[in-house]
Write an enzyme that holds these catalytic residues in place. Structure first.
Site, PDB file in Angstrom:
ATOM      1  N   HIS A  67       0.826  -1.205   0.000  1.00 13.14           N
ATOM      2  CA  HIS A  67       0.000   0.000   0.000  1.00 13.14           C
ATOM      3  C   HIS A  67       0.864   1.261   0.000  1.00 13.14           C
ATOM      4  O   HIS A  67       0.480   2.286  -0.583  1.00 13.14           O
ATOM      5  CB  HIS A  67      -0.948  -0.016   1.190  1.00 13.14           C
ATOM      6  CG  HIS A  67      -2.009  -1.062   1.088  1.00 13.14           C
ATOM      7  ND1 HIS A  67      -2.962  -1.257   2.067  1.00 13.14           N
ATOM      8  CD2 HIS A  67      -2.265  -1.981   0.131  1.00 13.14           C
ATOM      9  CE1 HIS A  67      -3.765  -2.257   1.702  1.00 13.14           C
ATOM     10  NE2 HIS A  67      -3.350  -2.702   0.533  1.00 13.14           N
ATOM     11  N   ASP A  95      -7.438  -6.158  -0.785  1.00 13.79           N
ATOM     12  CA  ASP A  95      -6.391  -5.195  -0.466  1.00 13.79           C
ATOM     13  C   ASP A  95      -5.933  -4.555  -1.772  1.00 13.79           C
ATOM     14  O   ASP A  95      -6.631  -4.633  -2.783  1.00 13.79           O
ATOM     15  CB  ASP A  95      -5.234  -5.856   0.304  1.00 13.79           C
ATOM     16  CG  ASP A  95      -4.428  -6.830  -0.560  1.00 13.79           C
ATOM     17  OD1 ASP A  95      -4.895  -7.212  -1.665  1.00 13.79           O
ATOM     18  OD2 ASP A  95      -3.330  -7.231  -0.137  1.00 13.79           O
TER      19      ASP A  95
END
Length: 262
Positions: free
Chosen positions: A86, A141
């Protein structure tokens, strides 16, 4: 080396996932992607091209690595993987430089998130896309639950996320998940040509446009109009804006590469 990054003289950063095993993302791969994103930022890339070596772009997380752990060790490990992955996506999204992704074979799970992160996503005609998460009892995700609704709409996003059905390139194009379909043997060449063309463009204006589009669905209409006005005014007085208008009036091609980025 799981990920390589090279920035050429035109400012194109070529980032290639090259782990093998479908470029499955383990902790080291996630860390390598974060390092590559930081290098793109450090080098002042004017465009980024993200590709995957081998038969598939990226098949998602390394489930064998995950299955070897349990309990708090697994929680800590997945947190470390997603923090790095991320972090890479945040850096790439925050650049002025546009991101071009080139997808061959399979883009699954986090690989789908990486593909969808592209401002332009080129897909080989034989490419396939699947969310995959809920099929193994996981939730998304890599920005998948953020990007899919924006690209294909909430209803289609839920279809893909809940059923995990694999869609081929033609359907992905019709949905808006990919930008263009090309012959497999032309995939890298055409994606690289697009990245090179973008690197010659108005990087500051690209960055402003990326931020406006990213914020469009979360801002009220009036708030977004104000943001557009601010960005336009800033662009008009920038070196890029002055060069673009001067070139238009002089009926010549603008030279944005020598205009300082604001």
């Amino acid at each position: 080396m799981r990920v390589t990054v090279e920035v050429d003289g035109d400012g194109v950063a070529r980032v290639e996932m090259r782990r093998g095993h479908g470029n499955a993302i383990d902790l080291a791969m996630a860390g390598a992607l974060l390092h590559a994103a930081r290098e793109c930022e450090r080098a002042g890339a004017r465009a980024v091209l993200l590709t995957g070596q081998g038969r598939s772009f990226c098949v998602g997380g390394d489930l064998k690595e995950f299955a070897a752990l349990s309990g708090e060790r697994l929680v800590t490990h997945l947190t470390d993987v997603t923090d790095a992955l991320h972090g890479a996506l945040r850096i790439l999204a925050g650049l002025d430089a546009p991101l071009v992704t080139a997808v061959q074979g399979s883009a699954a799970g986090a690989g789908l998130g990486l593909a969808a992160a592209g401002d332009l996503c080129f897909a080989a005609s034989d490419a396939g896309f699947t969310a995959a998460y809920t099929g193994i009892g996981y939730s998304p995700d890599a920005g998948v639950s953020w990007s899919l609704p924006r690209l294909v709409g909430p209803r289609r996003a839920m279809d893909l996320l809940l059923t995990n059905r694999r869609i081929q390139a033609a359907e992905a194009l019709e949905m808006g998940l990919v930008s263009r379909i090309v012959a497999p043997e032309r995939l890298y060449e055409e994606a690289a040509e697009a990245a090179s063309a973008l690197a010659c463009g108005a990087t500051g204006a690209y960055g402003a446009t990326r931020r406006l589009v990213a914020g469009a669905l979360s801002a009220g209409f009036g708030e977004h109009l104000d943001a557009e006005a601010r960005q336009l005014a800033a662009a008009a007085v920038s070196a890029e804006g002055r060069e673009g208008v001067a070139a238009f009036l002089a009926k010549r091609r603008p030279d944005f590469t020598h205009a300082p980025v604001p």
